[in-house]
Design an enzyme around this catalytic site. Structure first.
Site, mmCIF file in Angstrom:
data_model
loop_
_atom_site.group_PDB
_atom_site.id
_atom_site.type_symbol
_atom_site.label_atom_id
_atom_site.label_comp_id
_atom_site.label_asym_id
_atom_site.label_seq_id
_atom_site.Cartn_x
_atom_site.Cartn_y
_atom_site.Cartn_z
ATOM 1 N N LYS A 1 23.499 -2.549 -6.114
ATOM 2 C CA LYS A 1 23.345 -2.826 -7.140
ATOM 3 C C LYS A 1 23.970 -2.164 -8.054
ATOM 4 O O LYS A 1 24.445 -0.756 -7.977
ATOM 5 C CB LYS A 1 21.944 -2.752 -7.720
ATOM 6 C CG LYS A 1 21.385 -3.112 -8.703
ATOM 7 C CD LYS A 1 19.214 -2.928 -9.535
ATOM 8 C CE LYS A 1 19.181 -3.052 -11.106
ATOM 9 N NZ LYS A 1 17.662 -2.874 -10.947
ATOM 10 N N SER B 1 11.682 -4.377 -10.921
ATOM 11 C CA SER B 1 12.301 -4.600 -10.846
ATOM 12 C C SER B 1 13.363 -5.025 -9.503
ATOM 13 O O SER B 1 14.620 -5.498 -9.532
ATOM 14 C CB SER B 1 13.400 -3.833 -11.323
ATOM 15 O OG SER B 1 13.626 -3.685 -12.803
ATOM 16 N N SER C 1 15.376 -6.910 -12.926
ATOM 17 C CA SER C 1 16.360 -6.547 -13.015
ATOM 18 C C SER C 1 17.478 -6.585 -11.897
ATOM 19 O O SER C 1 18.478 -7.085 -12.250
ATOM 20 C CB SER C 1 16.841 -4.954 -13.539
ATOM 21 O OG SER C 1 16.477 -3.694 -12.965
#
Lengths: 503, 493
Positions: free
Chosen positions: B78, B182, B158
């Site tokens: 990420k 997330s 997210s």
């Protein structure tokens, strides 16, 4: 502790007298090798931005990790201020934007500081002492430095100081004159220097004070002390970043008079932050309370509450050195006057020097020698006690030679001059230059006879006026090159000229 | 092996160990899959060259018999984890072309174990969002589509780039971060497994901070076993993170065979909220039966302060974010507005230009709730509620070992469907935020498909630092669900 304010500390205004009330917030840089929350060095004077870790520069994803040494120093200072050590304290973020504040917040302690209430005794010139209450001591990060004068339309930032640990020491409003304010800071500086928790170097910014000043009618302060209500005191103004003892006294004097004038002209004091301009000797408005930042304090989620163990605190307490007050008491017990004792303990180096100097000799004599001879010469040369060219043990030897009559006081001063400029072991110099005091009565008697023979008329004068024997003593000393023991000369003269005892 | 990218992390690990294939071959297949899958927009930065070089190094170590736990296994990271020498964006314009001169602890742990970095995955800007639509690098698409539909769906957020990449076989596994859901919500809507560990289990050092007291890194994988393998390498005790907890890291994979016999599974009654689709509730009930049939005991528990969780979260998280994001000021790195008049202008325009709308909204909310006069009404009350929410869990865990809940209120939704209403979007986290507020571990496991053919996730919540038990229960759910469905590869066309 309540006390009546002395007349000289009142300000005379057109409407009568006013009293000054002063509180202080002192920022003291913690003596430590690395910063409060990073491993970067704290040494002074390095090239700009050469002592900056990623944490200090506020880089993304960087996290603060507390430096245990700084915690220990804060606790040590708290103990030196006879203050309550809070076993649980919190770090908060104080949020504001400025280029020298890379994180966009300063990590500080807002609600729960590491050190609570304490006290400092300050000794005034008139020999009295007063207690100044300490409200709290907390740890916080210093900011970097903005530099605006190196480029016409750019500013530069040096982050070397960013993240350096500071102790903010907040007093209660217990000072009531510029002398007391300066005396407090001087004493606080001495304490942290004794403790080794701050170098107290005001020129380098290691110690600086924000001074809160207000004025009130005489009696207001007593009421404040009685019920703790600030309504008895005037509105205060905070003078930021005053960095010398002299400036503190000047700033307080100026600010108090400014406030009295405003009030007496029918105005009111606005609570505000002011700057002290040392060139003009005046304070100037910086920002009002309304313009003050909303710092949006909240507990720093990157740091856990700081929890200390009582045993750890106790161990630090055991390791504290003798502090100025205790040292002063001991010096007084050894025979020094309170004034001499206060002067000697005001600097740790001076006190240490004195202790070495006084080793095995009369303390009073040692203090006199230090005050009159050594400090006098240092003053003249513009040197600090740390730069004294003659060691304490050499001076100790000189004092011993005076007390065992090896040399006279007069010779001792000459001897100090010699070793001060030329160096050398005082005893060896005495031997090499034949400075030994003459106590041999035969030699003294011979000198007396020579003086009498040369000045027969003086003998009659002295007999009539015994006080004139001092002239004879002087002549005999001259005759012996200053080496004769004055007491022995006196005694011999008395016998020879049949002078009365009180002569 | 026909398509190496379809393997699980465990399968690939075993294949490399058995020398059935090289890391070079495996990594090459993923590099090709990522190139073919660009239509998903799952990656912000692809690092094919680095990946192949790391693969070669891994092959050498395997040959020398010095293989680490994740040796030669290609992962996606990420883009919130700082990676030394590789641009890190947090999906924000404000970081510009920021290239960190340091590595996050979690990614360093992965590289130390021999893992290979394929690239940096897309996310909601600064991890603020539940759909990956707030990214400055454009939305990510979910590999899944409703039966018979060509409409693009969101991959959750997210960590939407990571969930999309795992679901589309663009990597063996990925890292995510979870502040309010997330990891778990994107895993749930993409048919993947997402594990948010206990707060303090994985170091936050080097992860771009959103809300420091809630942020936690975790794995996003194809299976529960893979999550266990990843967590074992990601977790560590880190002196660089003061909130890292000094608890030894066990081999999480070893818990998976222990079964759930005798385990008490709590069903929190307050999670049966109005308006949840029937298939979500049905799957939740079914999951309870699965666990029961494997020997677990189902008990009803109460988490009475659940309804305050979202409001509490939306005070605490923005408050911390407003302060954490103050460092993006255009002074030292990242985006700086052109020709500023003065310092205020520099700040205002750099931040105005650099931050997207959702980030600005949260900075404003956070600044507001911390302001003088509002602090007590908002921030301070939120902290008290947080304590109560945590206490709810403590009390529930006196009666059970893990909790079972849905992961999300529904399956993936259409791109653009919720962007006009922030509150609607915030509801995505209704089942997950409580776990962050309490600092507990939670995992989302695929439960099955909705009637329209979209994955739904089941959430299990464990006691603090009891990821072992959590993974045991997750393994039981995974086994019973037998979720084998894969999205059609429309994006390679």
């Amino acid at each position: 502790m309540s006390r009546t304010i002395k007349g000289q500390n009142l300000i005379k205004g057109s409407s009568g007298e006013w009293e000054i009330v002063i509180g202080m917030e002192v920022h003291a840089q913690v003596t430590s090798n690395s910063k409060l929350f990073s491993g970067a060095s704290t040494a002074f004077g390095a090239d700009p931005n050469s002592q900056v870790s990623f944490v200090d520069a506020g880089m993304p994803g960087m996290l603060p990790v507390i430096n245990e040494k700084c915690i220990e120093q804060a606790v040590r200072t708290g103990l030196g201020l006879k203050a309550k050590i809070n076993l649980r304290s919190l770090f908060d973020r104080k949020n504001y934007f400025y280029p020298d504040l890379p994180q966009g917040y300063q990590i500080s302690q807002f609600k729960d500081p590491i050190v609570g209430e304490g006290e400092v005794t300050i000794d005034l010139k008139d020999g009295t002492s007063i207690l100044v209450g300490i409200e709290r001591l907390h740890l916080e990060q210093d900011a970097g430095k903005s530099i605006h004068d190196q480029h016409p339309d750019q500013s530069f930032v040096d982050l070397n100081r960013s993240g350096v640990a500071l102790m903010e020491i907040v007093t209660k409003p217990h000072m009531r004159s510029s002398e007391e304010a300066a005396a407090f800071l001087k004493k606080l500086r001495a304490i942290v220097r004794y403790l080794g928790t701050c170098d107290g170097n005001m020129d380098e910014g290691s110690m600086r004070a924000d001074v809160n000043v207000s004025v009130c009618k005489p009696g207001g302060y007593e009421k404040f002390r009685a019920d703790g209500s600030f309504k008895h005191l005037g509105t205060r103004c905070e003078i930021k970043n005053v960095n010398s003892l002299r400036f503190i006294a000047q700033a307080v004097e100026y600010e108090a008079r400014r406030q009295v004038e405003i009030i007496e002209e029918g105005g009111t004091i606005r609570q505000e932050t002011r700057l002290f301009d040392s060139k003009q000797g005046e304070t100037r408005s910086m920002r009002s309370k309304e313009e003050a930042h909303d710092y949006r304090y909240f507990p720093d989620p990157d740091l856990l509450p700081l929890e200390l163990e009582q045993a750890w605190v106790d161990a630090i307490a055991k390791s504290l050195p003798e502090l100025p007050d205790e040292k002063r008491a001991r010096f007084i017990a050894q025979g020094l006057s309170p004034y001499d004792a206060s002067v000697l303990v005001s600097e740790r180096e001076l006190a240490d020097y004195f202790e070495d100097l006084a080793q095995g000799v009369d303390a009073k004599a040692a203090a006199n020698w230090l005050n009159n001879e050594i400090l006098g010469r240092l003053n003249k040369a513009g040197l600090a006690i740390t730069e004294v060219p003659v060691t304490a043990s050499a001076n100790n030897a000189i004092i011993r030679m005076i007390s065992d009559n090896t040399i006279s006081g007069k010779i001792a001063k000459d001897l100090l001059d010699i070793v001060w400029t030329e160096g050398g072991d005082p005893k060896a110099v005495v031997e090499a230059r034949g400075l030994r005091q003459v106590t041999d009565t035969g030699a003294i008697d011979a000198a007396i006879e020579a003086v009498i023979a040369a000045n027969p008329e003086k003998v009659e004068e002295v007999k009539a006026k015994p006080k004139l024997s001092a002239w004879f003593v002087g002549q005999v000393m001259k005759q012996t090159g200053g080496k004769a023991n004055p007491a022995a000369v006196n005694a011999a003269l008395k016998t020879r000229l049949n002078l009365p005892d009180e002569g | 092996m026909s398509d190496p990218t379809a393997m699980t992390l465990a399968e690939a690990r075993d294949a490399l160990k058995a020398k059935k294939m090289s890391s070079r071959e495996l990594t090459g297949a993923f590099v090709a899959a990522i190139a073919a899958g660009r239509g998903l927009n799952a990656f912000i930065t692809e690092t094919a060259e680095t990946a192949l070089a790391m693969a070669d190094a891994s092959d050498r170590r395997i040959a020398e018999g010095k293989a680490g736990a994740l040796e030669g296994l290609p992962l996606a990271i990420k883009d919130l984890f700082c990676t030394k020498g590789t641009r890190t964006t947090a999906a924000s314009k404000i970081l510009g072309n920021f290239v960190p001169p340091y590595e996050s602890t979690v990614t360093q742990n992965l590289w130390n174990a021999g893992a290979v970095m394929l690239g940096k995955t897309n996310l909601d800007e600064f991890a603020m969002g539940s759909s990956n639509e707030t990214s400055a690098f454009g939305p990510v698409f979910n590999p899944w589509r409703s039966k018979g539909s060509n409409q693009n769906l969101v991959p959750g957020g997210s960590s939407g780039g990571s969930s999309s990449a795992v679901a589309a076989d663009l990597c063996l596994a990925a890292t995510g971060t979870d502040t309010g859901g997330s990891i778990r919500q994107p895993a749930a809507v993409t048919g993947t497994v997402g594990l948010k560990p206990t707060y303090g289990r994985c170091s936050r050092f080097g992860i771009v901070a959103f809300a420091s007291s809630l942020d936690q890194a975790g794995p996003m994988t194809k299976t529960v076993r893979d999550a266990a393998i990843m967590l074992t390498s990601m977790a560590s005790i880190d002196p660089k993170d003061s909130t890292s907890v000094e608890t030894p890291v066990p081999d999480y994979e070893s818990f998976l065979t222990q079964g759930v016999k005798g385990l008490k599974v709590g069903i929190p009654k307050e999670y049966r909220i109005d308006g949840i689709p029937a298939d979500v509730v049905a799957m939740w009930d079914k999951a309870a039966d699965w666990l029961k049939s494997q020997g677990a005991e189902i008990v009803e528990v109460s988490l009475p302060h659940t309804k305050y969780a979202l409001p509490t979260y939306y005070i605490v998280a923005p408050a911390e974010a407003s302060s954490n994001l103050a460092r993006y000021d255009g002074v030292r790195f990242g985006h700086r507005a052109a020709s500023p008049r003065d310092i205020t202008d520099l700040y205002e325009r750099s931040r105005g230009e650099g931050f997207g709308a959702e980030v600005q909204r949260r900075i404003l909310i956070g600044t507001y709730v911390l302001s003088a006069g509002y602090y007590d009404a908002y921030y301070s009350r939120a902290q008290k509620l947080r304590t109560l929410i945590k206490r709810d869990f403590d009390q529930a865990f006196e009666k059970c070992d893990v909790l079972l809940t849905p992961s999300t209120p529904g399956p993936a939704f259409g791109v653009g469907a919720k962007t006009s209403d922030p509150l609607e979007m915030y509801l995505q986290d209704v089942f997950t935020v409580t776990v962050n507020l309490a600092g507990l571990p939670g995992i989302s496991v695929p439960g099955g498909l909705t009637e329209s053919g979209l994955p739904l996730g089941l959430q299990l919540i464990g006691k603090a630092f009891d990821e072992g038990t959590l993974l045991r229960a997750a393994q039981a759910v995974e086994t019973a669900a037998d979720f084998k469905a894969k999205p059609a590869k429309w994006w390679t066309a």
